[in-house]
Design a protein around this motif. Structure first.
Motif, PDB file in Angstrom:
ATOM      1  N   VAL A   1       0.855  -1.175   0.000  1.00 25.08           N
ATOM      2  CA  VAL A   1       0.000   0.000   0.000  1.00 25.08           C
ATOM      3  C   VAL A   1       0.896   1.231   0.000  1.00 25.08           C
ATOM      4  N   VAL A   2       0.696   2.099  -0.997  1.00 27.79           N
ATOM      5  CA  VAL A   2       1.477   3.321  -1.138  1.00 27.79           C
ATOM      6  C   VAL A   2       0.550   4.497  -0.871  1.00 27.79           C
ATOM      7  N   THR A   3       0.943   5.373   0.046  1.00 31.05           N
ATOM      8  CA  THR A   3       0.150   6.569   0.309  1.00 31.05           C
ATOM      9  C   THR A   3       0.825   7.742  -0.379  1.00 31.05           C
ATOM     10  N   GLY A   4       0.058   8.464  -1.164  1.00 32.71           N
ATOM     11  CA  GLY A   4       0.585   9.595  -1.919  1.00 32.71           C
ATOM     12  C   GLY A   4       0.938   9.189  -3.332  1.00 32.71           C
ATOM     13  N   ARG A   5       0.294   9.822  -4.302  1.00 28.68           N
ATOM     14  CA  ARG A   5       0.528   9.461  -5.694  1.00 28.68           C
ATOM     15  C   ARG A   5       1.383  10.495  -6.405  1.00 28.68           C
ATOM     16  N   ASP A   6       2.339  11.086  -5.689  1.00 25.87           N
ATOM     17  CA  ASP A   6       3.254  12.005  -6.347  1.00 25.87           C
ATOM     18  C   ASP A   6       4.407  11.204  -6.949  1.00 25.87           C
ATOM     19  N   ALA A   7       5.447  11.856  -7.350  1.00 21.20           N
ATOM     20  CA  ALA A   7       6.557  11.168  -8.017  1.00 21.20           C
ATOM     21  C   ALA A   7       7.175  10.085  -7.135  1.00 21.20           C
ATOM     22  N   ALA A   8       7.341  10.350  -5.867  1.00 25.36           N
ATOM     23  CA  ALA A   8       7.955   9.364  -4.977  1.00 25.36           C
ATOM     24  C   ALA A   8       7.058   8.144  -4.786  1.00 25.36           C
ATOM     25  N   GLY A   9       5.758   8.377  -4.611  1.00 18.23           N
ATOM     26  CA  GLY A   9       4.831   7.261  -4.452  1.00 18.23           C
ATOM     27  C   GLY A   9       4.746   6.407  -5.700  1.00 18.23           C
ATOM     28  N   GLY A  10       4.682   7.061  -6.856  1.00 22.08           N
ATOM     29  CA  GLY A  10       4.639   6.335  -8.122  1.00 22.08           C
ATOM     30  C   GLY A  10       5.904   5.540  -8.370  1.00 22.08           C
ATOM     31  N   SER A  11       7.034   6.117  -8.013  1.00 21.87           N
ATOM     32  CA  SER A  11       8.307   5.430  -8.174  1.00 21.87           C
ATOM     33  C   SER A  11       8.386   4.212  -7.260  1.00 21.87           C
ATOM     34  N   ALA A  12       7.930   4.361  -6.027  1.00 22.81           N
ATOM     35  CA  ALA A  12       7.944   3.239  -5.085  1.00 22.81           C
ATOM     36  C   ALA A  12       7.048   2.108  -5.570  1.00 22.81           C
ATOM     37  N   ALA A  13       5.862   2.456  -6.051  1.00 26.95           N
ATOM     38  CA  ALA A  13       4.941   1.443  -6.559  1.00 26.95           C
ATOM     39  C   ALA A  13       5.516   0.739  -7.780  1.00 26.95           C
ATOM     40  N   SER A  14       6.115   1.509  -8.666  1.00 28.73           N
ATOM     41  CA  SER A  14       6.707   0.948  -9.879  1.00 28.73           C
ATOM     42  C   SER A  14       7.848  -0.009  -9.556  1.00 28.73           C
ATOM     43  N   GLN A  15       8.716   0.395  -8.649  1.00 28.92           N
ATOM     44  CA  GLN A  15       9.846  -0.459  -8.276  1.00 28.92           C
ATOM     45  C   GLN A  15       9.383  -1.738  -7.590  1.00 28.92           C
ATOM     46  N   ALA A  16       8.383  -1.633  -6.737  1.00 28.37           N
ATOM     47  CA  ALA A  16       7.860  -2.822  -6.058  1.00 28.37           C
ATOM     48  C   ALA A  16       7.310  -3.819  -7.076  1.00 28.37           C
ATOM     49  N   LYS A  17       6.580  -3.319  -8.066  1.00 31.90           N
ATOM     50  CA  LYS A  17       5.974  -4.191  -9.083  1.00 31.90           C
ATOM     51  C   LYS A  17       7.042  -4.800  -9.995  1.00 31.90           C
ATOM     52  N   LYS A  18       8.071  -4.031 -10.321  1.00 33.73           N
ATOM     53  CA  LYS A  18       9.159  -4.554 -11.155  1.00 33.73           C
ATOM     54  C   LYS A  18       9.917  -5.664 -10.441  1.00 33.73           C
ATOM     55  N   ARG A  19      10.146  -5.481  -9.156  1.00 38.39           N
ATOM     56  CA  ARG A  19      10.919  -6.472  -8.393  1.00 38.39           C
ATOM     57  C   ARG A  19      10.116  -7.719  -8.059  1.00 38.39           C
ATOM     58  N   GLN A  20       8.813  -7.552  -7.863  1.00 32.91           N
ATOM     59  CA  GLN A  20       7.940  -8.684  -7.545  1.00 32.91           C
ATOM     60  C   GLN A  20       6.638  -8.531  -8.316  1.00 32.91           C
ATOM     61  N   PRO A  21       6.604  -8.994  -9.574  1.00 29.82           N
ATOM     62  CA  PRO A  21       5.437  -8.788 -10.431  1.00 29.82           C
ATOM     63  C   PRO A  21       4.118  -9.350  -9.891  1.00 29.82           C
TER      64      PRO A  21
END
Length: 54
Positions: free
Chosen positions: A6-26
């Motif tokens: 769960v990522v709170t905040g959809r700014d650049a940092a939140g989007g980057s965190a979500a993207s990296q999590a999905k890339k590392r564990q699809p």
């Protein structure tokens, strides 16, 4: 049981965190929450998207 991030905040940092999590564990479920009505975005990627680039 599936794992969820769960990522709170959809700014650049939140989007980057979500993207990296999905890339590392699809197989992760990624959920993003934003308090405001709009989310920020990066304008530098718009030309690539408009012209079919990755």
């Amino acid at each position: 049981m599936r794992r969820r991030v769960v990522v709170t905040g959809r700014d650049a940092a939140g989007g980057s965190a979500a993207s990296q999590a999905k890339k590392r564990q699809p197989d992760l479920d990624v959920v993003m929450f934003e308090r405001g009505w709009a989310t920020s975005y990066s304008a530098c990627g718009i030309p690539y998207r408009r012209h079919g680039g990755q």
